[in-house]
Write a protein that holds these residues in place. Sequence first.
Motif, PDB file in Angstrom:
ATOM      1  N   GLU A   1       0.735  -1.129   0.092  1.00  0.00           N
ATOM      2  CA  GLU A   1       0.209   0.148   0.127  1.00  0.00           C
ATOM      3  C   GLU A   1       0.852   1.157  -0.052  1.00  0.00           C
ATOM      4  OE1 GLU A   1      -3.591   2.000   2.590  1.00  0.00           O
ATOM      5  OE2 GLU A   1      -2.854   0.444   3.380  1.00  0.00           O
ATOM      6  N   ASN A   2       2.004   1.222   0.770  1.00  0.00           N
ATOM      7  CA  ASN A   2       2.794   2.464   0.825  1.00  0.00           C
ATOM      8  C   ASN A   2       3.625   2.516  -0.384  1.00  0.00           C
ATOM      9  OD1 ASN A   2       2.076   2.921   3.555  1.00  0.00           O
ATOM     10  ND2 ASN A   2       3.819   1.813   4.466  1.00  0.00           N
ATOM     11  N   PHE A   3       3.867   1.554  -0.992  1.00  0.00           N
ATOM     12  CA  PHE A   3       4.809   1.488  -2.301  1.00  0.00           C
ATOM     13  C   PHE A   3       3.835   2.025  -3.419  1.00  0.00           C
ATOM     14  CE2 PHE A   3       6.625  -0.207  -6.173  1.00  0.00           C
ATOM     15  CZ  PHE A   3       8.047  -0.057  -5.961  1.00  0.00           C
ATOM     16  N   ALA A   4       2.540   1.491  -3.401  1.00  0.00           N
ATOM     17  CA  ALA A   4       1.344   2.083  -4.442  1.00  0.00           C
ATOM     18  C   ALA A   4       1.425   3.705  -4.195  1.00  0.00           C
ATOM     19  CB  ALA A   4       0.157   1.351  -4.213  1.00  0.00           C
ATOM     20  N   ASP A   5       1.572   4.302  -3.168  1.00  0.00           N
ATOM     21  CA  ASP A   5       1.688   5.694  -3.171  1.00  0.00           C
ATOM     22  C   ASP A   5       2.810   6.312  -3.798  1.00  0.00           C
ATOM     23  OD1 ASP A   5      -0.663   5.653  -1.635  1.00  0.00           O
ATOM     24  OD2 ASP A   5       0.214   5.709   0.251  1.00  0.00           O
TER      25      ASP A   5
END
Length: 388
Positions: free
Chosen positions: A149-153
Motif C-alpha cells: 500500500e505504501n509502495f503504491a503511493d
Amino acid sequence: TTLILRFLDSKNWTLSSMIKLIIYTLLFFYSNTLLFANPNIQARTAILVDYNSDEVLYELEADAQIYPASMTIMTAIVAIDLIKKNKLSLDEKFTISENAWRLSQAGYSSMFIMINDQVSVENLLKGIVIASGNDACVALAEGIAGSEENFADMMNEKASEIGMTSSNFANASGINDPDNFSTVRDIALMSKYLIKNFPDFYELFKEKHFTWDRTGGDPIKQGNRNPLLYKNIGVDGVKTGYLAVEKYSLASSMKKNERRVIAVASGFETKNLRSSESLKLLNWGFRNTSSFEIETWLGKKNKVNASSKDDFYITVNKKDIRHLSVFLNYTGPIKAPIQKGEKVAELIIKKKDEIIKTLPLYSSEELKKVNLFKSLLTSINYLIWGDV
C-alpha cells in the motif's frame, strides 16, 4: 518502391557539431502497393508513438481504460529511481514475506522465491523484468516501503511526476484490482520515461533469460515473456501483460539506426495475435514515416524535435512514384533560442514541377541558447577552423 527524399540547402552544412533537429513527417500512401493508411490492429486499444518527436503515429481508442497487469513497469521505475539517487543499492537484500511467497503458489507468473529468503534488489529486479515475477514485485515493494500500500503511493506520485493523467496504481504487480488501471497512452509515456532516463537499466528489458538459484531446489531458468525479443528485428523491450479480464497486452519498443518507436496495445485475444499484431504496428511505423535533419546553431542540447500539426495523405499512381519528391525548406542553421510552437521549416511535396502540398513544421519543444562565454568560444572556433 523507394521514395526519394532530397534537401534544399540554404546554408553551410559543414558545422558538424551543430544541433540536429529531427523531424518525423508525413505518411505517404499510394495505390497498387502494400502500404495502407491504417494498420488494422486486432486489439481493443493501441498506440504507436515516435520516441524522438512524441508524435502519435497511430492510435486506436488510446484513452480507453485498461488493466495493465505486468505492463506495470512502474514498480521497476520506482526502484531504479531510488538506486540512481543512492537511496537503494543493487546489493541490498530483502527478507521474503509469506505474502510475497503466496503469489508463487497461486498460479501467477513468479520468480519462485521462498519465505525468509534473503534476496538482493538486483535479483528481484531481474525477476520482475525478465521472469515477470509477481512475487518479486511484492517482495521489492515491501522491502522498499514496508507494505504494498505504501509502495503504491510512491508509484502514483511518480506517475504524476511523469505526466500519466489516466492511471492509478493500487499494487506493485498489477494483478486483480479494479483500482489498478491505466491507458495505452500512459503506458507509452511511462515506457519512454524508462528508456530516456535509465538507459543502463533498460538493458535488463532485452535480456532473454534469467536463472534464479532458488532455495531448496535446482536453479530455475525462465525466458523473457516478450515474444518480439527473439526475432532479432530491433525490439529491445519493454513488457508483456495478461489478465483474464483484459486478455493479452504488450508494450514494445523497436530501434533502427537512430530512430525508435514505442507501441502499446491491449485486448489481444491470443498470445499469437499479441506478437504478430504488435510487430505489424511497429513495422508499419518505420515503413510509412520518414525523418529529416535540420541544423541549428548555439543551442543547449544536441537535438530539438519538431513536427507538422496535421498528417497529410496523398494517393498517386504507382507509375508516378518516380516523379514524387519531398523537399525540406528552411533558412539555416536555425539560431537558438527556439520557442515551442515556433515555425522552423516547411515541407514541400512535389510531383514533377507541380507543388502538391506545402506543410509548415513547428518546434515541439523549447531550445535555450548557450551562455555568452560558450557562444563566443563556439563562434571564434568556427571562424578559425570552420567547425564547432
